[in-house]
Motif scaffolding. Structure first.
Motif, PDB file in Angstrom:
ATOM      1  N   UNK A 146       0.880  -1.170   0.000  1.00  0.00           N
ATOM      2  CA  UNK A 146       0.000   0.000   0.000  1.00  0.00           C
ATOM      3  C   UNK A 146       0.912   1.213   0.000  1.00  0.00           C
ATOM      4  N   UNK A 147       0.781   2.049  -1.044  1.00  0.00           N
ATOM      5  CA  UNK A 147       1.644   3.227  -1.176  1.00  0.00           C
ATOM      6  C   UNK A 147       0.767   4.471  -1.214  1.00  0.00           C
ATOM      7  N   UNK A 148       1.370   5.598  -0.861  1.00  0.00           N
ATOM      8  CA  UNK A 148       0.652   6.875  -0.880  1.00  0.00           C
ATOM      9  C   UNK A 148       0.520   7.358  -2.324  1.00  0.00           C
ATOM     10  N   UNK A 149      -0.661   7.863  -2.656  1.00  0.00           N
ATOM     11  CA  UNK A 149      -0.872   8.447  -3.990  1.00  0.00           C
ATOM     12  C   UNK A 149      -0.083   9.725  -4.090  1.00  0.00           C
ATOM     13  N   UNK A 150       0.453   9.950  -5.248  1.00  0.00           N
ATOM     14  CA  UNK A 150       1.228  11.183  -5.458  1.00  0.00           C
ATOM     15  C   UNK A 150       0.326  12.254  -6.011  1.00  0.00           C
TER      16      UNK A 150
END
Length: 150
Positions: A146-150
């Motif tokens: 799970x990664x942060x949206x840019x």
């Protein structure tokens, strides 16, 4: 005594597809009207045998397909962008439905959200190992980032 082929499981007599000996009256007056059995002719016995072989073949194919899907999912790494704050906490959370949707988009496999086993929804950015039940008692483990949206 005439022979009959059971069309459904019947207590005391046996399971579906079994050839049994019964009296004429029992076959004619009870089993046939209730669609529990049919007279055992050569053609009917052959049809039942072919149906059983087809069912066994279908079951084998389903197991093989499930094994292929498990190996595919075990090699899969899902990367799911989510809106997150500076501290890495997600705005909202990722649920089993979100994981099922991500699997469908990534691999084209339809997985029911009830078959995605997560102890609790994901609430922060990170890497998680999530178990997915492809078919009953056949479980794959998917690495989910799970990664942060840019």
């Amino acid at each position: 005594m005439p022979e009959a082929i059971l069309l459904k499981d019947v207590e005391e007599l046996g399971e579906q597809g079994k050839v049994i000996d019964v009296s004429k009256g029992y076959l004619r007056n009870y089993l046939v009207p209730r669609k529990l059995a049919q007279p055992a002719t050569r053609g009917a016995i052959e049809a039942i045998r072919q149906r059983q072989e087809a069912a066994e073949r279908a079951a084998r194919n389903a197991v093989e397909k499930a094994q292929e899907n498990v190996s595919l999912l075990n090699r899969t790494v899902l990367t799911v962008p989510q809106q997150a704050g500076v501290d890495g906490r997600l705005f909202g959370s990722m649920t089993a439905q979100d994981i099922a949707t991500a699997i469908r988009e990534a691999r084209g496999l339809k997985i029911d959200k009830r078959n995605v086993h997560m102890p609790e929804p994901i609430k922060s950015v990170g890497t998680y190992m999530i178990e997915v039940e492809v078919v009953e008692n056949v479980i794959a483990t998917i690495k989910t980032m799970v990664v942060a949206k840019k």
